[in-house]
Design an enzyme around this catalytic site. Structure first.
Site, mmCIF file in Angstrom:
data_model
loop_
_atom_site.group_PDB
_atom_site.id
_atom_site.type_symbol
_atom_site.label_atom_id
_atom_site.label_comp_id
_atom_site.label_asym_id
_atom_site.label_seq_id
_atom_site.Cartn_x
_atom_site.Cartn_y
_atom_site.Cartn_z
ATOM 1 N N ASN A 13 -10.024 0.382 35.638
ATOM 2 C CA ASN A 13 -8.701 0.353 35.024
ATOM 3 C C ASN A 13 -8.648 1.488 33.995
ATOM 4 O O ASN A 13 -9.209 1.358 32.909
ATOM 5 C CB ASN A 13 -8.446 -1.005 34.354
ATOM 6 C CG ASN A 13 -7.079 -1.043 33.690
ATOM 7 O OD1 ASN A 13 -6.299 -0.101 33.806
ATOM 8 N ND2 ASN A 13 -6.786 -2.126 32.984
ATOM 9 N N LYS A 15 -6.160 2.482 32.352
ATOM 10 C CA LYS A 15 -5.180 2.242 31.289
ATOM 11 C C LYS A 15 -4.341 3.512 31.057
ATOM 12 O O LYS A 15 -3.994 4.202 32.015
ATOM 13 C CB LYS A 15 -5.893 1.749 30.031
ATOM 14 C CG LYS A 15 -6.786 0.524 30.349
ATOM 15 C CD LYS A 15 -7.310 -0.197 29.173
ATOM 16 C CE LYS A 15 -8.151 -1.382 29.641
ATOM 17 N NZ LYS A 15 -8.603 -2.217 28.554
ATOM 18 N N HIS A 99 -2.078 -8.011 33.285
ATOM 19 C CA HIS A 99 -3.205 -7.623 32.417
ATOM 20 C C HIS A 99 -2.923 -8.110 30.988
ATOM 21 O O HIS A 99 -1.774 -8.127 30.548
ATOM 22 C CB HIS A 99 -3.376 -6.098 32.441
ATOM 23 C CG HIS A 99 -4.635 -5.665 31.753
ATOM 24 N ND1 HIS A 99 -4.722 -5.559 30.386
ATOM 25 C CD2 HIS A 99 -5.862 -5.372 32.247
ATOM 26 C CE1 HIS A 99 -5.970 -5.186 30.063
ATOM 27 N NE2 HIS A 99 -6.673 -5.079 31.176
ATOM 28 N N GLU A 101 -3.208 -6.769 28.203
ATOM 29 C CA GLU A 101 -2.480 -5.823 27.340
ATOM 30 C C GLU A 101 -0.990 -5.866 27.641
ATOM 31 O O GLU A 101 -0.167 -5.651 26.748
ATOM 32 C CB GLU A 101 -3.066 -4.403 27.511
ATOM 33 C CG GLU A 101 -4.422 -4.308 26.818
ATOM 34 C CD GLU A 101 -5.397 -3.328 27.434
ATOM 35 O OE1 GLU A 101 -4.980 -2.488 28.242
ATOM 36 O OE2 GLU A 101 -6.596 -3.421 27.099
ATOM 37 N N GLU A 171 -10.513 -11.905 32.529
ATOM 38 C CA GLU A 171 -10.785 -10.975 31.432
ATOM 39 C C GLU A 171 -10.564 -11.698 30.106
ATOM 40 O O GLU A 171 -9.426 -11.770 29.604
ATOM 41 C CB GLU A 171 -9.852 -9.766 31.519
ATOM 42 C CG GLU A 171 -10.055 -8.939 32.772
ATOM 43 C CD GLU A 171 -9.643 -7.487 32.569
ATOM 44 O OE1 GLU A 171 -10.468 -6.619 32.835
ATOM 45 O OE2 GLU A 171 -8.510 -7.243 32.123
ATOM 46 N N GLY A 177 -12.656 -4.163 25.402
ATOM 47 C CA GLY A 177 -12.731 -3.016 24.494
ATOM 48 C C GLY A 177 -13.461 -3.305 23.198
ATOM 49 O O GLY A 177 -13.371 -2.535 22.247
ATOM 50 N N SER A 217 -15.739 -5.222 28.656
ATOM 51 C CA SER A 217 -16.950 -4.515 28.214
ATOM 52 C C SER A 217 -18.044 -4.470 29.280
ATOM 53 O O SER A 217 -19.227 -4.580 28.961
ATOM 54 C CB SER A 217 -17.463 -5.108 26.892
ATOM 55 O OG SER A 217 -16.489 -4.960 25.880
HETATM 56 P P1 13P Z 1 -13.118 -2.666 28.768
HETATM 57 O O1 13P Z 1 -14.045 -2.534 29.946
HETATM 58 O O2 13P Z 1 -12.857 -1.358 28.065
HETATM 59 O O3 13P Z 1 -13.554 -3.768 27.835
HETATM 60 O O4 13P Z 1 -11.681 -3.102 29.347
HETATM 61 C C1 13P Z 1 -11.603 -4.187 30.214
HETATM 62 C C2 13P Z 1 -10.265 -4.216 30.818
HETATM 63 O O5 13P Z 1 -9.283 -4.492 30.167
HETATM 64 C C3 13P Z 1 -10.154 -3.869 32.249
HETATM 65 O O6 13P Z 1 -8.907 -4.215 32.742
#
Ligand code: 13P
Length: 256
Positions: A13, A15, A99, A101, A171, A177, A217
């Site tokens: 991903n 982002k 997601h 976010e 997740e 993150g 992570s």
């Molecule tokens: P990270 O791997 O940066 O923690 O992000 C996970 C994520 O949101 C994947 O969709």
């Protein structure tokens, strides 16, 4: 560990990262690195501005391309949105839905996730539906309730026959993150809760065949301990998917 029925899937991903040039450079560097690893499907979830470039760069490679979001309607006066027809026309095969976010910053709800999932299935886009609890919810022992609610509303009114391509990503929001990965036990427990809810909402057969990815992570170093568990069928990777060598090490280490 993935079963024969559930092939390992490792998804990047990206982002809101990368320009088209950077995306092409990634694909060129990454493809030779994963040449030998046919055990896993690999998907890259890219921003809408990158999709034509990434689809083109990934042609004749094992990489499949996903959007990070979409509207549920085919067209209309919805400024800034992208429709499933637009994604299909580009050669996009997968789509991330819900997601955290998007839930956190863009008012995505369980109900909009359900509408988007129905639309993706109707259009033959492979949906990766994201669920996961907040830190406060985990600390208040509400994880099971949150996962059951998110999964059951997402799957509401969906015909099991039409949901064979469904993929879920667990997740936990506190692990995204933050460098704080869920322990393999926490992730496996959550995946079992989600699988049980799929059995209730759709069917036991669908629960057995639906892939559930872990995200939060994930790095090369922790991939093997997560992917070796019975109910974890792959990973959804944010930060560590931006660098070709780092993402390739996750693909390699998922062959547990
Ligand atoms: P990270 O791997 O940066 O923690 O992000 C996970 C994520 O949101 C994947 O969709």
């Amino acid at each position: 560990m993935s079963t024969n029925e559930r092939k390992t899937l490792i998804a990047a991903n990206w982002k809101m990262y990368k320009t088209p040039d950077e995306a092409v450079a990634f694909i060129k560097a990454f493809v030779p690195l994963i040449g030998k690893h046919g055990h896993a499907e690999v998907v890259v979830c890219a921003s809408p501005t990158l999709l034509p470039t990434v689809v083109d760069a990934a042609r004749n490679t094992p990489i499949r391309v996903a959007a990070q979001n979409m509207h549920w309607l085919d067209q209309g006066a919805y400024t800034g949105e992208t429709s499933p027809l637009m994604l299909k026309a580009l050669g996009v095969t997968h789509v991330l839905i819900g997601h955290s976010e998007r839930r956190q910053y863009f008012n995505e709800t369980d109900e909009s996730v359900n509408l988007k999932l129905k639309s993706a299935l109707a259009h033959g886009l492979i949906p990766i539906v994201c669920v996961g609890e907040l830190l406060d919810e985990r600390e208040a022992n509400q994880t099971a309730e949150v996962l059951e609610r998110q999964t059951s509303i997402a799957l509401g009114g969906i015909d099991p026959e039409a949901a064979k391509s469904l993929i879920i990503a667990y997740e936990p929001v506190w692990a995204i993150g933050t460098g704080r990965t869920a322990t393999p036990e926490i992730a496996d427990d959550a995946h079992k809760i989600i699988r049980a809810q799929i059995a209730k909402s759709l069917s036991p057969a669908l629960a057995a065949s639906t892939r559930i990815l872990y995200g939060g992570s994930v790095k090369g170093e922790n991939t093997a301990s997560l992917c070796c568990l019975q109910d974890i069928d792959g990973a959804l990777v944010g930060g560590a998917s931006l660098d070709p060598a780092s993402f390739a090490s996750i693909v390699a280490n998922s062959a547990a």
